[in-house]
Design a protein around this motif. Sequence first.
Motif, PDB file in Angstrom:
ATOM      1  N   HIS A  59       0.816  -1.217   0.000  1.00 53.17           N
ATOM      2  CA  HIS A  59       0.000   0.000   0.000  1.00 53.17           C
ATOM      3  C   HIS A  59       0.853   1.272   0.000  1.00 53.17           C
ATOM      4  O   HIS A  59       0.376   2.330  -0.434  1.00 53.17           O
ATOM      5  CB  HIS A  59      -0.964   0.009   1.188  1.00 53.17           C
ATOM      6  N   ALA A  60       2.085   1.172   0.465  1.00 53.85           N
ATOM      7  CA  ALA A  60       2.956   2.348   0.522  1.00 53.85           C
ATOM      8  C   ALA A  60       3.998   2.366  -0.594  1.00 53.85           C
ATOM      9  O   ALA A  60       4.881   3.223  -0.616  1.00 53.85           O
ATOM     10  CB  ALA A  60       3.652   2.391   1.879  1.00 53.85           C
ATOM     11  N   LEU A  61       3.908   1.442  -1.519  1.00 54.23           N
ATOM     12  CA  LEU A  61       4.919   1.294  -2.565  1.00 54.23           C
ATOM     13  C   LEU A  61       5.141   2.579  -3.363  1.00 54.23           C
ATOM     14  O   LEU A  61       6.253   2.863  -3.798  1.00 54.23           O
ATOM     15  CB  LEU A  61       4.533   0.141  -3.493  1.00 54.23           C
ATOM     16  N   TYR A  62       4.087   3.368  -3.529  1.00 55.57           N
ATOM     17  CA  TYR A  62       4.209   4.625  -4.265  1.00 55.57           C
ATOM     18  C   TYR A  62       5.205   5.573  -3.600  1.00 55.57           C
ATOM     19  O   TYR A  62       5.771   6.456  -4.241  1.00 55.57           O
ATOM     20  CB  TYR A  62       2.841   5.312  -4.399  1.00 55.57           C
ATOM     21  N   SER A  63       5.434   5.398  -2.283  1.00 53.95           N
ATOM     22  CA  SER A  63       6.335   6.295  -1.557  1.00 53.95           C
ATOM     23  C   SER A  63       7.793   5.827  -1.575  1.00 53.95           C
ATOM     24  O   SER A  63       8.664   6.510  -1.060  1.00 53.95           O
ATOM     25  CB  SER A  63       5.870   6.446  -0.102  1.00 53.95           C
ATOM     26  N   PHE A  64       8.039   4.656  -2.185  1.00 51.16           N
ATOM     27  CA  PHE A  64       9.408   4.139  -2.248  1.00 51.16           C
ATOM     28  C   PHE A  64      10.277   5.032  -3.121  1.00 51.16           C
ATOM     29  O   PHE A  64       9.932   5.330  -4.257  1.00 51.16           O
ATOM     30  CB  PHE A  64       9.414   2.697  -2.784  1.00 51.16           C
ATOM     31  N   ASN A  65      11.408   5.455  -2.581  1.00 49.96           N
ATOM     32  CA  ASN A  65      12.374   6.283  -3.299  1.00 49.96           C
ATOM     33  C   ASN A  65      13.405   5.362  -3.930  1.00 49.96           C
ATOM     34  O   ASN A  65      14.164   4.701  -3.233  1.00 49.96           O
ATOM     35  CB  ASN A  65      13.041   7.262  -2.317  1.00 49.96           C
ATOM     36  N   LYS A  66      13.457   5.320  -5.209  1.00 45.08           N
ATOM     37  CA  LYS A  66      14.329   4.374  -5.916  1.00 45.08           C
ATOM     38  C   LYS A  66      15.811   4.691  -5.789  1.00 45.08           C
ATOM     39  O   LYS A  66      16.642   3.984  -6.331  1.00 45.08           O
ATOM     40  CB  LYS A  66      13.919   4.281  -7.378  1.00 45.08           C
TER      41      LYS A  66
END
Length: 185
Positions: A59-66
């Motif tokens: 659910h928080a994957l969108y906030s992952f900083n690559k």
Amino acid sequence: MHDATDNDIIDDILKGQQKPFAILVERYQHYVYTLTLRYIKDNQEAEEIAQDIFVKAYHALYSFNKNSKFSTWLYTIARNTCLSHLRKTNPKFEEIQDDNIGYNASFPIEQKSEKEQLSLAINKLTKQEGEIITLFYLHEQTIEEIERITGLSKSNIKVRLYRARKNLKTILERYSDAALIDNNK
């Protein structure tokens, strides 16, 4: 798809594909479970919390900083979830227990593999020392990554890593001595 990088898989998930997340779960399930088990000593409860960690990560994957490693980001979620769970289930829980190293001479070292011996010895460290050693050596996180995960300063991490190594050496020596005594009986 199994040989795709974590970032490639995350890109696919963020484009609306759900199936690639199973690859990330497969890749990191042992990692998350062993981290969770360091905090939650009950196997069944640790499994449930590990599943919750993956749900939170999804659910928080969108906030992952690559710019950082996925494993670092996932570890942060795992750590925070475990600490939150411990605070809820034990209102007197204190994250840092520096005065409790927990030496125990009953350690059947001769019956365990080196990896099992090391894992048992790390469990005898304080939670924070065990976490630092695990992150640095077993999960090969850099000091900077550990800083992001724990919120500790670099110098504090280095000091704690030094102390953890020293305490781990003492624990292993005590176990080794105890095993030698048991073998000579």
